[in-house]
Design a protein around this motif. Structure first.
Motif, PDB file in Angstrom:
ATOM      1  N   ARG A 149       0.827  -1.204   0.000  1.00  0.00           N
ATOM      2  CA  ARG A 149       0.000   0.000   0.000  1.00  0.00           C
ATOM      3  C   ARG A 149       0.868   1.263   0.000  1.00  0.00           C
ATOM      4  NH1 ARG A 149      -5.387   1.163   0.027  1.00  0.00           N
ATOM      5  NH2 ARG A 149      -5.274  -0.665  -1.294  1.00  0.00           N
ATOM      6  N   GLU A 150       1.988   1.231   0.725  1.00  0.00           N
ATOM      7  CA  GLU A 150       2.908   2.380   0.703  1.00  0.00           C
ATOM      8  C   GLU A 150       3.462   2.594  -0.701  1.00  0.00           C
ATOM      9  OE1 GLU A 150       4.425   1.956   5.357  1.00  0.00           O
ATOM     10  OE2 GLU A 150       5.649   1.165   3.707  1.00  0.00           O
ATOM     11  N   ASP A 152       1.898   1.741  -3.466  1.00  0.00           N
ATOM     12  CA  ASP A 152       0.785   2.278  -4.245  1.00  0.00           C
ATOM     13  C   ASP A 152       0.693   3.795  -4.074  1.00  0.00           C
ATOM     14  OD1 ASP A 152       0.037  -0.199  -5.191  1.00  0.00           O
ATOM     15  OD2 ASP A 152      -1.504  -0.524  -3.641  1.00  0.00           O
ATOM     16  N   VAL A 153       0.801   4.232  -2.825  1.00  0.00           N
ATOM     17  CA  VAL A 153       0.737   5.663  -2.528  1.00  0.00           C
ATOM     18  C   VAL A 153       1.885   6.402  -3.222  1.00  0.00           C
ATOM     19  CG1 VAL A 153       0.998   7.392  -0.698  1.00  0.00           C
ATOM     20  CG2 VAL A 153      -0.516   5.414  -0.354  1.00  0.00           C
ATOM     21  N   MET A 154       3.100   5.848  -3.133  1.00  0.00           N
ATOM     22  CA  MET A 154       4.255   6.537  -3.700  1.00  0.00           C
ATOM     23  C   MET A 154       4.209   6.557  -5.229  1.00  0.00           C
ATOM     24  SD  MET A 154       5.681   7.940  -1.303  1.00  0.00           S
ATOM     25  CE  MET A 154       6.857   8.690  -2.448  1.00  0.00           C
ATOM     26  N   ARG A 155       3.667   5.529  -5.842  1.00  0.00           N
ATOM     27  CA  ARG A 155       3.515   5.555  -7.308  1.00  0.00           C
ATOM     28  C   ARG A 155       2.560   6.675  -7.713  1.00  0.00           C
ATOM     29  NH1 ARG A 155       3.263  -0.314  -6.643  1.00  0.00           N
ATOM     30  NH2 ARG A 155       5.290  -1.192  -7.245  1.00  0.00           N
ATOM     31  N   ALA A 156       1.518   6.855  -6.912  1.00  0.00           N
ATOM     32  CA  ALA A 156       0.571   7.940  -7.196  1.00  0.00           C
ATOM     33  C   ALA A 156       1.223   9.301  -6.969  1.00  0.00           C
ATOM     34  CB  ALA A 156      -0.675   7.784  -6.315  1.00  0.00           C
ATOM     35  N   VAL A 157       2.024   9.398  -5.911  1.00  0.00           N
ATOM     36  CA  VAL A 157       2.747  10.647  -5.647  1.00  0.00           C
ATOM     37  C   VAL A 157       3.676  10.966  -6.817  1.00  0.00           C
ATOM     38  CG1 VAL A 157       4.521  11.719  -4.195  1.00  0.00           C
ATOM     39  CG2 VAL A 157       2.612  10.501  -3.128  1.00  0.00           C
ATOM     40  N   ALA A 158       4.346   9.945  -7.329  1.00  0.00           N
ATOM     41  CA  ALA A 158       5.274  10.135  -8.447  1.00  0.00           C
ATOM     42  C   ALA A 158       4.556  10.646  -9.687  1.00  0.00           C
ATOM     43  CB  ALA A 158       6.015   8.834  -8.757  1.00  0.00           C
ATOM     44  N   LYS A 159       3.256  10.344  -9.793  1.00  0.00           N
ATOM     45  CA  LYS A 159       2.466  10.834 -10.927  1.00  0.00           C
ATOM     46  C   LYS A 159       1.962  12.254 -10.698  1.00  0.00           C
ATOM     47  CE  LYS A 159       0.793   6.236 -12.259  1.00  0.00           C
ATOM     48  NZ  LYS A 159      -0.393   5.361 -12.311  1.00  0.00           N
ATOM     49  N   ALA A 167      -6.306   9.418  -2.177  1.00  0.00           N
ATOM     50  CA  ALA A 167      -7.318   8.809  -1.310  1.00  0.00           C
ATOM     51  C   ALA A 167      -8.507   8.328  -2.145  1.00  0.00           C
ATOM     52  CB  ALA A 167      -7.773   9.817  -0.258  1.00  0.00           C
ATOM     53  N   GLY A 168      -8.941   9.149  -3.105  1.00  0.00           N
ATOM     54  CA  GLY A 168     -10.051   8.746  -3.961  1.00  0.00           C
ATOM     55  C   GLY A 168      -9.710   7.535  -4.815  1.00  0.00           C
ATOM     56  N   GLN A 169      -8.480   7.500  -5.318  1.00  0.00           N
ATOM     57  CA  GLN A 169      -8.064   6.394  -6.169  1.00  0.00           C
ATOM     58  C   GLN A 169      -7.971   5.094  -5.400  1.00  0.00           C
ATOM     59  OE1 GLN A 169      -4.837   7.062  -9.141  1.00  0.00           O
ATOM     60  NE2 GLN A 169      -3.756   5.457  -8.048  1.00  0.00           N
ATOM     61  N   LEU A 170      -7.483   5.173  -4.140  1.00  0.00           N
ATOM     62  CA  LEU A 170      -7.292   3.970  -3.331  1.00  0.00           C
ATOM     63  C   LEU A 170      -8.495   3.662  -2.446  1.00  0.00           C
ATOM     64  CD1 LEU A 170      -3.552   4.462  -2.243  1.00  0.00           C
ATOM     65  CD2 LEU A 170      -4.461   3.184  -4.202  1.00  0.00           C
ATOM     66  N   VAL A 171      -9.508   4.536  -2.483  1.00  0.00           N
ATOM     67  CA  VAL A 171     -10.724   4.391  -1.678  1.00  0.00           C
ATOM     68  C   VAL A 171     -10.370   4.312  -0.190  1.00  0.00           C
ATOM     69  CG1 VAL A 171     -12.958   3.228  -1.524  1.00  0.00           C
ATOM     70  CG2 VAL A 171     -11.609   3.010  -3.614  1.00  0.00           C
ATOM     71  N   ARG A 178      -1.927  10.293   4.389  1.00  0.00           N
ATOM     72  CA  ARG A 178      -0.900  11.045   5.137  1.00  0.00           C
ATOM     73  C   ARG A 178      -0.095  10.109   6.026  1.00  0.00           C
ATOM     74  NH1 ARG A 178      -5.053  14.871   5.507  1.00  0.00           N
ATOM     75  NH2 ARG A 178      -5.591  14.204   7.623  1.00  0.00           N
ATOM     76  N   LYS A 179      -0.775   9.151   6.665  1.00  0.00           N
ATOM     77  CA  LYS A 179      -0.077   8.204   7.543  1.00  0.00           C
ATOM     78  C   LYS A 179       0.886   7.340   6.745  1.00  0.00           C
ATOM     79  CE  LYS A 179       0.774   6.449  11.536  1.00  0.00           C
ATOM     80  NZ  LYS A 179       1.484   7.276  12.532  1.00  0.00           N
ATOM     81  N   HIS A 180       0.452   6.882   5.577  1.00  0.00           N
ATOM     82  CA  HIS A 180       1.360   6.099   4.726  1.00  0.00           C
ATOM     83  C   HIS A 180       2.586   6.931   4.346  1.00  0.00           C
ATOM     84  CE1 HIS A 180      -1.005   2.512   4.437  1.00  0.00           C
ATOM     85  NE2 HIS A 180      -2.009   3.065   3.772  1.00  0.00           N
ATOM     86  N   LEU A 181       2.358   8.188   4.005  1.00  0.00           N
ATOM     87  CA  LEU A 181       3.475   9.053   3.630  1.00  0.00           C
ATOM     88  C   LEU A 181       4.437   9.248   4.796  1.00  0.00           C
ATOM     89  CD1 LEU A 181       1.700  11.770   1.455  1.00  0.00           C
ATOM     90  CD2 LEU A 181       3.371  10.077   0.689  1.00  0.00           C
ATOM     91  N   GLU A 182       3.892   9.451   5.989  1.00  0.00           N
ATOM     92  CA  GLU A 182       4.748   9.597   7.177  1.00  0.00           C
ATOM     93  C   GLU A 182       5.608   8.359   7.373  1.00  0.00           C
ATOM     94  OE1 GLU A 182       2.113  10.377  10.394  1.00  0.00           O
ATOM     95  OE2 GLU A 182       1.528  12.363   9.640  1.00  0.00           O
TER      96      GLU A 182
END
Length: 205
Positions: A149-150, A152-159, A167-171, A178-182
């Motif tokens: 999941r982390e 997934d979040v970072m791939r989205a950040v990279a985009k 949040a909308g993409q991952l539901v 924010r917690k994943h990013l931290e």
């Protein structure tokens, strides 16, 4: 770094560092986050801010972030005796406030610098730290394990997606993003989205 080599990624990284410093809630001047950010932008042994009253040699402020180990104690007497040989100090005194970013090799060859009394009497102890710093740099490049999941979040950040869009993409809730990013920042030893992306996906930087 010449102005011709600054990419959009470099500019984003620099603006991130400035933004972090602007939002610092501490009374430090400059904010320590600025020095930490400079150390991320430019790999270095030490990021330091020093302010000195030259006529009285009185320190007005000093902050430093060390990477890989503690710097040796300095010999203040030797510094003041040979300061006039330091190319950066000479440049500052001649600049009248108009300074450009530079490194020692922009002013004179390394071999010439090592022949100065400034080096032999003051800076030589610092050379014993190089192996420590190299080892620290190697450790900083050790692969980091992220959860799926982390990633997934970072791939989205990279985009370039915002927390809300991720949040909308991952539901999930934005607070979860924010917690994943931290967690990612902690594991990577960084404090910004740009730095995390640069570390995880260097091929896209």
């Amino acid at each position: 770094m010449s102005r011709h080599s600054i990419t959009e990624r470099h500019m984003r990284a620099m603006l991130d560092v400035i933004d972090e410093a602007r939002h610092s809630t501490t009374d430090e001047v400059p904010p320590l986050s600025l020095l930490e950010g400079l150390g991320r932008l430019i790999p270095c042994d030490l990021a330091e801010f020093s302010e000195v009253d030259l006529p009285t040699r009185s320190p007005l402020g000093d902050q430093a972030v060390e990477y890989g180990g503690h710097y040796p104690l300095v010999d203040d007497e030797a510094w003041w005796r040979f300061k006039h040989q330091h190319p950066h100090c000479v440049a500052v005194e001649r600049s009248h406030g108009d300074l450009a970013v530079s490194q020692l090799s922009d002013h004179l060859p390394t071999r010439e610098f090592r022949n100065l009394a400034l080096f032999s009497e003051y800076m030589r102890p610092f050379t014993t730290m190089y192996d420590i710093y190299r080892e620290a740099a190697r450790r900083r490049q050790t692969p980091v394990r992220l959860t799926l999941r982390e990633l997934d979040v970072m791939r989205a950040v990279a985009k370039g997606l915002s927390n809300g869009a991720i949040a909308g993409q991952l539901v999930v809730e934005p607070s979860t993003v924010r917690k994943h990013l931290e967690n990612v920042y902690r594991k990577l030893g960084v404090s910004s989205r740009t730095a995390a992306v640069a570390r995880l996906f260097p091929e896209t930087s």
